[in-house]
Design an enzyme around this catalytic site. Structure first.
Site, PDB file in Angstrom:
ATOM      1  N   GLN A  80      48.739 100.899  59.029  1.00 58.06           N
ATOM      2  CA  GLN A  80      47.956 100.912  60.258  1.00 58.06           C
ATOM      3  C   GLN A  80      48.832 100.926  61.498  1.00 58.06           C
ATOM      4  OE1 GLN A  80      46.434  96.541  60.964  1.00 58.06           O
ATOM      5  NE2 GLN A  80      46.357  96.981  58.764  1.00 58.06           N
TER       6      GLN A  80
ATOM      7  N   HIS B 199      48.277 100.029  65.924  1.00 56.12           N
ATOM      8  CA  HIS B 199      47.410  99.507  66.975  1.00 56.12           C
ATOM      9  C   HIS B 199      47.663 100.266  68.281  1.00 56.12           C
ATOM     10  CE1 HIS B 199      46.525  96.409  64.152  1.00 56.12           C
ATOM     11  NE2 HIS B 199      47.699  95.828  64.251  1.00 56.12           N
TER      12      HIS B 199
ATOM     13  N   GLU C  22      50.977  91.695  67.857  1.00 51.16           N
ATOM     14  CA  GLU C  22      50.811  90.593  66.916  1.00 51.16           C
ATOM     15  C   GLU C  22      52.162  90.086  66.428  1.00 51.16           C
ATOM     16  OE1 GLU C  22      48.257  92.729  64.212  1.00 51.16           O
ATOM     17  OE2 GLU C  22      49.862  92.983  62.757  1.00 51.16           O
TER      18      GLU C  22
ATOM     19  N   HIS D  15      52.688  99.943  60.288  1.00 46.46           N
ATOM     20  CA  HIS D  15      53.078  98.783  59.493  1.00 46.46           C
ATOM     21  C   HIS D  15      52.021  98.494  58.440  1.00 46.46           C
ATOM     22  CE1 HIS D  15      50.471  97.116  62.653  1.00 46.46           C
ATOM     23  NE2 HIS D  15      50.172  96.146  61.796  1.00 46.46           N
TER      24      HIS D  15
ATOM     25  N   ARG E 122      43.994 103.487  60.844  1.00 53.16           N
ATOM     26  CA  ARG E 122      44.585 103.414  59.512  1.00 53.16           C
ATOM     27  C   ARG E 122      45.081 104.780  59.050  1.00 53.16           C
ATOM     28  NH1 ARG E 122      40.144 100.068  59.742  1.00 53.16           N
ATOM     29  NH2 ARG E 122      40.618  97.871  59.274  1.00 53.16           N
TER      30      ARG E 122
END
Length: 416
Positions: free
Chosen positions: A99, A101, A136, A276, A295
């Site tokens: 995926q 972001h 994140e 990642h 994804r």
């Protein structure tokens, strides 16, 4: 407003989750099914319950009713009337989806476009669930494996040489001959079935993404995993992903990424645009309060290849493995993981024999006990026991709060 209160946190039963890891942390009885993520926070799709003495209530609703009391005026000014971070325990038994972001600007544009098209918020093909980016930080609680960022192209070419799969020989040549920013998007597109003659998912045309080639790649990975060569650990990880998702062309995309192994206490920071996937292990994860994910494989969920290519940063990098450093002032009881994200900060607390005072007058925080047993208390006030796996929400306050617990370890999430 209480100085602190316990949280009851929802579990997300995604198929890739461990059956036992989260129950072992929290002391709850296993359900017999996978328990992938424990969410601590106020995301509207799965908010924690806050019990301030009047019964448990969803934390997101309480924040909406009294944002400055629960978040503090400074946090509301910076981020609006919502908790800016989402805290999780992640327990992976199988590989998560590969995926990427988006940036905040990409998220805002994508959200507006899907709203204009009338895509329902809960539709399987909905990509942008909100308007936020999602940096994140993942901190391992034990041995942990991940894929993170594009491997330097020469190293990937060498890996493909050792795999010796004829259909990928052209990939190795291209990786040596062309710049990363040019060759990586072309190969990622081919791996997902978007290149001419590349072979789509499960196709039989003999291209890289064909079922026959994926079977051959899997066998080659198993062979190298059983060797003592330099790629044995990485190939073992890729081979497990292939077994987890047989026939998924995301396996080829995975071969372009760095394999990373973390020990307990080590962390990875992931920014927008970095491909990642988490593979195995238990960790705490702290992120901006968003659920935007594009994804590109190792999943049965919706894949948007053009959308993913538009937000991916095609740079070859060596992932930085992070460790916590003492906070300003050198307090040995707290160490902080480096992050440039404004929305969150993750630190580790070990109160030891002397305990530690917690001050955070301008921002909320969540404490999660990951080892031992701890106790929160206030002068002439309440106290709260936190067993392993227990958590508490601390609204901003000028009243000092004390944390005790010889042998305890806690992870602390707050605003950056």
């Amino acid at each position: 407003m209480p100085l602190f209160a316990p949280l009851t946190n929802p579990v997300r039963p995604y198929a890739w989750g461990s059956v036992t890891a989260i129950p072992a942390l929290t002391g709850a009885a296993p359900t017999g099914g996978p328990q992938a993520e424990l969410w601590l926070g106020a995301h509207p799709s799965a908010p924690s319950l806050f019990d301030g003495g009047h019964g448990p209530r969803p934390l997101d609703r309480l924040i909406a009713e009294a944002p400055e009391e629960f978040l503090g005026a400074a946090t509301v000014r910076r981020f609006g009337p919502r908790l800016p971070f989402l805290f999780k325990v992640l327990a992976a038994e199988r590989a998560l989806s590969l995926q990427v972001h988006p940036t905040r600007a990409q998220a805002e544009a994508g959200f507006a476009a899907e709203e204009a098209l009338g895509v329902p918020p809960d539709a399987a093909e909905r990509v942008y669930k909100d308007r936020d980016h999602k940096p994140e930080l993942l901190c391992a609680l034990g041995d942990f494996e991940a894929l993170c960022g594009f491997r330097p192209t020469a190293a990937t070419a060498a890996l493909l040489d050792r795999l010796a799969v004829p259909a990928l020989a052209g990939w190795a040549s291209a990786l040596r001959a062309r710049p990363a920013a040019e060759v990586l998007p072309a190969l990622l597109r081919q791996s997902l079935g978007g290149g001419a003659g590349a072979g789509g998912p499960g196709s039989t045309d003999g291209g890289p993404g064909s079922a026959a080639v994926l079977k051959e790649v899997t066998a080659a990975l198993e062979r190298l995993a059983a060797s003592d060569g330099p790629d044995a650990a990485a190939c073992a990880a890729y081979a497990r992903a292939a077994r987890d998702y047989p026939g998924d062309p995301g396996l080829l995309a995975a071969l372009l990424l760095n394999h990373v192994r973390l020990r307990a206490g080590q962390a990875l920071h992931l920014d927008a645009g970095v491909p990642h996937a988490y593979l195995r292990g238990l960790g705490v994860e702290l992120m901006a309060n968003s659920d935007n994910v594009l994804r590109c494989g190792l999943t049965a969920k919706h894949i948007d290849v053009p959308g993913l290519l538009a937000v991916t940063v095609f740079e070859a990098v060596e992932p930085a493995v992070l460790t916590a450093a003492p906070t300003a002032g050198g307090d040995p009881s707290e160490s902080c993981f480096p992050s440039l994200a404004a929305e969150f900060r993750l630190s580790r607390l070990r109160p030891g024999d002397t305990g530690v005072r917690i001050d955070r007058a301008d921002a909320p925080q969540i404490l999660l006990c990951t080892a031992g047993e701890a106790r929160l208390s206030a002068p002439d006030g309440p106290s709260l026991r936190l067993a392993r796996g227990g958590s508490a929400y601390l609204p901003p306050t000028t009243v000092p709060v004390r944390l005790d617990g010889p042998g305890a370890e806690l992870h602390r999430a707050t605003v950056g």
